[in-house]
Design a protein around this motif. Structure first.
Motif, PDB file in Angstrom:
ATOM      1  N   MET A   1       0.782  -1.105   0.128  1.00 36.30           N
ATOM      2  CA  MET A   1      -0.063   0.108  -0.091  1.00 36.30           C
ATOM      3  C   MET A   1       0.755   1.074   0.100  1.00 36.30           C
ATOM      4  O   MET A   1       0.364   2.387  -0.820  1.00 36.30           O
ATOM      5  N   VAL A   3       3.724   2.012  -1.231  1.00 33.75           N
ATOM      6  CA  VAL A   3       4.516   2.094  -2.515  1.00 33.75           C
ATOM      7  C   VAL A   3       3.652   2.590  -3.417  1.00 33.75           C
ATOM      8  O   VAL A   3       3.877   3.943  -3.965  1.00 33.75           O
ATOM      9  N   LEU A   4       2.330   2.227  -3.439  1.00 33.07           N
ATOM     10  CA  LEU A   4       1.367   2.803  -4.370  1.00 33.07           C
ATOM     11  C   LEU A   4       1.012   4.183  -4.025  1.00 33.07           C
ATOM     12  O   LEU A   4       0.875   5.240  -4.871  1.00 33.07           O
ATOM     13  N   PRO A  80       0.377   2.998   6.832  1.00 33.49           N
ATOM     14  CA  PRO A  80       1.006   3.123   5.362  1.00 33.49           C
ATOM     15  C   PRO A  80       0.830   4.461   4.818  1.00 33.49           C
ATOM     16  O   PRO A  80       1.749   4.959   3.978  1.00 33.49           O
ATOM     17  N   ALA A  84       4.230   6.220   3.255  1.00 34.79           N
ATOM     18  CA  ALA A  84       4.308   6.793   1.998  1.00 34.79           C
ATOM     19  C   ALA A  84       4.672   8.118   2.142  1.00 34.79           C
ATOM     20  O   ALA A  84       5.498   8.591   0.963  1.00 34.79           O
ATOM     21  N   LEU A 154      12.606   1.695  -4.329  1.00 36.90           N
ATOM     22  CA  LEU A 154      11.297   1.074  -3.951  1.00 36.90           C
ATOM     23  C   LEU A 154      11.638  -0.419  -3.744  1.00 36.90           C
ATOM     24  O   LEU A 154      11.204  -0.981  -2.744  1.00 36.90           O
ATOM     25  N   VAL A 158      10.929  -2.140   0.041  1.00 38.91           N
ATOM     26  CA  VAL A 158      10.230  -3.338   0.177  1.00 38.91           C
ATOM     27  C   VAL A 158      10.841  -4.470   0.938  1.00 38.91           C
ATOM     28  O   VAL A 158      10.672  -5.233   1.588  1.00 38.91           O
ATOM     29  N   ALA A 284       6.456  -0.766 -10.107  1.00 36.83           N
ATOM     30  CA  ALA A 284       5.827  -0.222  -8.661  1.00 36.83           C
ATOM     31  C   ALA A 284       4.700  -1.446  -8.154  1.00 36.83           C
ATOM     32  O   ALA A 284       4.599  -1.480  -7.160  1.00 36.83           O
ATOM     33  N   VAL A 285       3.849  -1.662  -9.366  1.00 32.30           N
ATOM     34  CA  VAL A 285       2.898  -2.785  -8.928  1.00 32.30           C
ATOM     35  C   VAL A 285       3.283  -3.909  -8.546  1.00 32.30           C
ATOM     36  O   VAL A 285       3.060  -4.525  -7.687  1.00 32.30           O
ATOM     37  N   ALA A 288       4.648  -3.381  -5.030  1.00 36.73           N
ATOM     38  CA  ALA A 288       3.796  -3.480  -4.234  1.00 36.73           C
ATOM     39  C   ALA A 288       2.946  -4.425  -3.790  1.00 36.73           C
ATOM     40  O   ALA A 288       2.597  -4.628  -2.717  1.00 36.73           O
ATOM     41  N   GLU A 291       5.113  -6.192  -1.091  1.00 41.90           N
ATOM     42  CA  GLU A 291       5.077  -5.395  -0.069  1.00 41.90           C
ATOM     43  C   GLU A 291       3.650  -5.872   0.638  1.00 41.90           C
ATOM     44  O   GLU A 291       3.778  -6.263   1.830  1.00 41.90           O
ATOM     45  N   ALA A 292       2.754  -5.909  -0.121  1.00 48.74           N
ATOM     46  CA  ALA A 292       1.449  -6.721   0.581  1.00 48.74           C
ATOM     47  C   ALA A 292       1.536  -7.947   1.028  1.00 48.74           C
ATOM     48  O   ALA A 292       0.847  -8.401   2.128  1.00 48.74           O
TER      49      ALA A 292
END
Length: 297
Positions: A1, A3-4, A80, A84, A154, A158, A284-285, A288, A291-292
């Protein structure tokens, strides 16, 4: 979350004010402790450069470590958001693309304007570059900095949280300021090698993101071209972009990537920057998602 959310902050607001930018503070520290380092004998320059690097890395990574520790006491929905907010200044996606497009826009005003604008992105001498060589420089910079300024910070966030992203950003800033040859060959050697180490995986990950959908050239071709550059890492995203688009990219007198490719024009710049933007969002996706996954383990 985080990261996005940080990507959204970057895309919506861009860079924070200079006075509040942690990378500017890193640069000021390096400029202050680096005064006189290049005048020392080689062994002393190397040793003191390493000591100052470690002190700075500890200072900034430690500060972000304290932030991360403090965030752990906050409600789950707020952590988060603030992570961010603190992560955003440690990478620069929108600015990377804006600066690359600014070079192309300057070329529209004339070759000399394009050469002058390119100096914001590269360390090479731009005074004698042709129009296509200016475009080569902007595309190479966009590819390399996709790794340095987006994917790598990034990736380390992570992997190691805010302290990891801060450590990487400090290392990359130190390499940019100290890691060149010439006068900094000894004083900046530790900084250069540390940056090489921290960028090893992100550079190849970035190359893979830029490589998606490529038909014809193989990964072996990519590895061969990447090894032509003096840096063990920078050649990977640059060669990936060159081969993906069938372009010739190079630094005059130093290396040529994909020498049989065509020189870039306006259309190739548009295609190249579109591929860089796509690779950045895909990276990034992906990060992310990791990360999730780690958060819910």
């Amino acid at each position: 979350m985080a990261v996005l959310l940080a990507l959204w902050l970057d895309w919506r607001f861009g860079e924070p004010p200079t006075a509040l930018h942690p990378v500017v503070w890193m640069g000021r520290y390096l400029g202050w402790v680096g005064r006189g380092l290049t005048r020392l004998p080689p062994r002393s320059a190397f040793a003191l450069g390493a000591v100052y690097w470690c002190l700075g890395a500890g200072l900034f990574a430690g500060a972000y470590g304290l932030m991360a520790w403090g965030l752990g006491f906050l409600p789950g929905w707020l952590e988060p958001l603030l992570a961010a907010f603190f992560l955003k200044p440690l990478f620069a996606f929108r600015m990377l693309l804006d600066e690359a497009w600014a070079v192309e826009a300057a070329l529209g005003e004339g070759l000399e304007a394009g050469r002058a604008r390119l100096r914001h992105l590269v360390s090479r001498n731009t005074a004698e570059l042709s129009e296509s060589e200016v475009r080569e420089g902007l595309l190479e910079s966009a590819a390399e900095n996709l790794s340095d300024s987006v994917v790598a910070p990034l990736f380390w966030f992570v992997l190691l949280g805010l302290p990891g992203a801060a450590l990487y950003r400090f290392a990359n800033t130190a390499d940019a300021m100290w890691g060149y040859m010439g006068a900094w060959a000894w004083a900046g050697r530790w900084a250069a090698r540390a940056d090489d180490l921290l960028n090893w995986v992100p550079a190849r990950l970035t190359a893979g993101l830029l490589w998606l959908g490529v038909r014809g050239p193989t990964w072996r071709d990519l590895a061969r071209e990447a090894r032509k550059t003096p840096s063990p890492n920078a050649g990977w995203p640059m060669a990936a972009l060159a081969l993906a688009l069938g372009l010739r990219l190079g630094k005059p007198g130093v290396y040529v990537l994909n020498p049989r490719g065509r020189p870039p024009g306006q259309a190739e710049v548009a295609a190249g920057l579109a591929r860089v933007a796509r690779a950045g969002w895909l990276g990034a996706v992906l990060l992310a998602g990791i990360e999730a996954w780690r958060h819910f383990l």
